[in-house]
Enzyme design. Sequence first.
Site, short mmCIF file in Angstrom:
data_model
loop_
_atom_site.label_atom_id
_atom_site.label_comp_id
_atom_site.label_asym_id
_atom_site.label_seq_id
_atom_site.Cartn_x
_atom_site.Cartn_y
_atom_site.Cartn_z
N GLY A 1 0.83 -1.19 0.00
CA GLY A 1 0.00 0.00 0.00
C GLY A 1 0.87 1.24 0.00
O GLY A 1 2.09 1.16 -0.10
N LYS B 1 3.24 3.21 6.79
CA LYS B 1 2.73 2.28 5.77
C LYS B 1 1.25 2.08 6.01
O LYS B 1 0.83 1.69 7.10
CB LYS B 1 3.45 0.94 5.87
N ASP C 1 13.43 -10.34 -0.34
CA ASP C 1 13.20 -9.24 -1.27
C ASP C 1 14.24 -8.15 -1.05
O ASP C 1 13.92 -6.96 -1.02
CB ASP C 1 11.79 -8.67 -1.10
#
Length: 865
Positions: free
Chosen positions: A563, A579, A676
Amino acid sequence: MPNCIIIEINHKIHEKGYASSLIRIQTTLLIILQLHLLLHVSYRTMNNIITCCISLFIVISSLLSTHATDTIDTSQIFADNGNTIISSGGSFELGFFSPENSKLRYVGIWYKKITVRTVVWVANRDNPVRDRSGWMRVVEPGHLVLLNGTNSTIWSTNTSSIVQKNPVAQLLDTGNLVVRDANDDSLESFLWQSFSYPTDTLLPQMKLGRNFITGEEVYIRSWKNSGDPASGNYTYHCDPAGYPQNVLKQETSFRFKTGPWNGLRFSGSKNLRNNTIFTFSMDINKNEVRYHYELLNDSLITRFTVSETGVAQRWFWDYQSWTLYLSLPGDYCDFYNRCGAHGNCDIENSGFCACLDKFQPKDPRGWTSGDSSNGCIRRRPLNCGNGDAFFRYSGIKLPDTQHSWFDNSLSLKECKEVCSKNCSCTAYSSLDISRSRNGNGCLLWFGDLVNMRVMSPGQEIYIRIASSELGSEGRKRKILTVTLSMVVSILLLCLGLLLYSQKRKKLDRQLREIGMSRLNYVNNHPNESHNKDIELPLFDLSTISKATDNFSFNNKLGEGGFGPVYKGLLKEGQEIAVKRLSSTSLQGIEEFKNEVICIAELQHRNLVKLLGCCIQGEEKLLVYEYLTNKSLDLILFDPTKRILLDWSRRFNIINGIARGLMYLHQDSRLRVIHRDLKASNILLDSDMNPKISDFGLARSFGGNETGASTSRVVGTYGYMSPEYARDGLFSLKSDVFSFGVIVLEIVSGKRNRGFLHKDHPGLDLLGHAWMLYREERSWELVDTCIRNSCYLSEIVRSIQVGLLCVQENPQDRPSMSTVVMMLSSDVILPEAKHPGFFKGGNETSATSSSGSSINKITTSLLVGR
């Protein structure tokens, strides 16, 4: 006879290259000549006396001129004898110079600290001195004058102010040459300044624009050519006509217009963004209109110029040469009014030009043949008496504001009312979007709308069209379409909610448990079950909403699969990054849970710090510390910002990431695989210290587990290890591979994904680095910004460490603890084997690392981020 001797003395003084205060010398010599007439001394004897006096004066002048200064007063002469004036901080230098392939002499200002002489200002650009007889001085009541060998004025300042005391000329460290009272140090009381009379260069703190009280207008004008600083054909200035915008002109014709200032930037500027390098602003009031920019980092050198070819350019000095950051016009659509009235230029469109919606080509035949100069007209004519409508267009560069009107006090609604009542008003828009997403103030256009193009991000404008374009039938169809869409959407939503309700209830229950002041975490692994107490503050939604200005668009830092992320400021003065879980992202809910569980347990100086969370109604928020320099990729891959990263900072970043990963893999309570790791997930604080962020995809393990397999491969192309991308196998060595990619990117300043090199076509950055390594030419990979560093051996060693981390076989890659040791000591490094995805060597099947099992799933879902 005396006059002839005086002329001869003047000639000798200039011939020696040492002009002096002729008035005082002539007075002294006249006295000597009178003595000559009275005492009947021979001419030869008198001439010898005079020559000795001149020689003595030259010696004294030479001794006095050896002391560098930034100031000239009325008792000093500045001659064309090789001496220069240097600003107090050593940034700029003033002196006589000749352009390339020219013997003409000019007085100019150039950078002192860079190796390539770059002239930023020329005094006598249109009236050069023909030889080296030129000299400059300050005369009362406060003029700076440049004279030649015959005492003819070549150039002088034009000021009406009168100095009662001693005037001086001073070169400031901004590059501004000023004339002021010697006893007045005020920065606002200059009698004259070169910043008001620039040549082809706009420096920081210099202001373009017009003073409405004095009528003074400041603009920059190109050189005639590279060897002639005379006034060229191109000018760049801040045009106050209508609503202010910057304009590039060729004589009287427009070449480029920036579009109006919107409070943040010019509407048509793609590269004009607030950043950590410089800030820019527009001052608009009843007294003046001024555009200017200032550097936020004094160690950087930047300039904005207009070239003799008619291109406005921003340059940065990268310690070796000038790097071009911005050119205007930058593409076909940047040229002024490419598509005519009501035409919209789109660089992605094969034909470039298209009419706005509700408009059609005025000359269809010409438009078809590629001639869009006649522009577009409305499909249906306006009828102001019967009421026209306004249609909203978004994502465009606002039209030319030469024929416009504005009012800062009106709202957008009031703006529409004003425009509606005036049949000549063709469009309206918000004037200033800096204070809110919807904007403030009112900007009205009159006449045809020209010079528009597709922009991202662009702005919204409301253009007058015939009310029949939004007629009753059209409105009915629109209402019916919207109603049917809403009904279908509601049905699908209800079905989705029914299917999802059980899972959502379970997740919400877990999230609310996380939101308690003390969190009870139970490990999901069946072979290990233990409870841990995690301290995590809980924020009120009202606090976060206030801190982010109600999640203002202007506070938005970016957006990912989780988001959007917003910058906020708590009432205590602490900056935060928030966030906000996207309500439509199922992945985001899992990430939210996973990130809280992972990072709340982790405490390390090289991991981003989670300050707390907020769970209220449908809102799920994570609150982090805000890091001033944002993410590594925004600096490392930017052609100008990357010069902020010298080798010591880059090496510190590499070591910080390595220590953070070693903590995750080995020293934390759980083994954590990030999955990641990439440059955009490395955040930098104010001192450029790295912090690993974004643990939404991380996996934690207990005991001796070091890896697993999955049918859902998630991550980012260019950073994923081959065994993970191909077979769904991930392990600690997957993170090691990602780390190796980042190391090579940091050293080279290039992205792995999309990398191309003429010497090794078809290879990515990893393959290119390995080929150079095999040929013992690793230094060629090094970013030009740091290639002259005295740490070259350390840089080349880091390249080898990076190559060891990206080897095809996971078992060949070192652990992060070994990597930290390799970076911090002179241990002998093993030879690196070819990297993963290497197309130029033997293909080696990927094998799992220790602790990983062979994945028997034949199909993987690859999710790029």
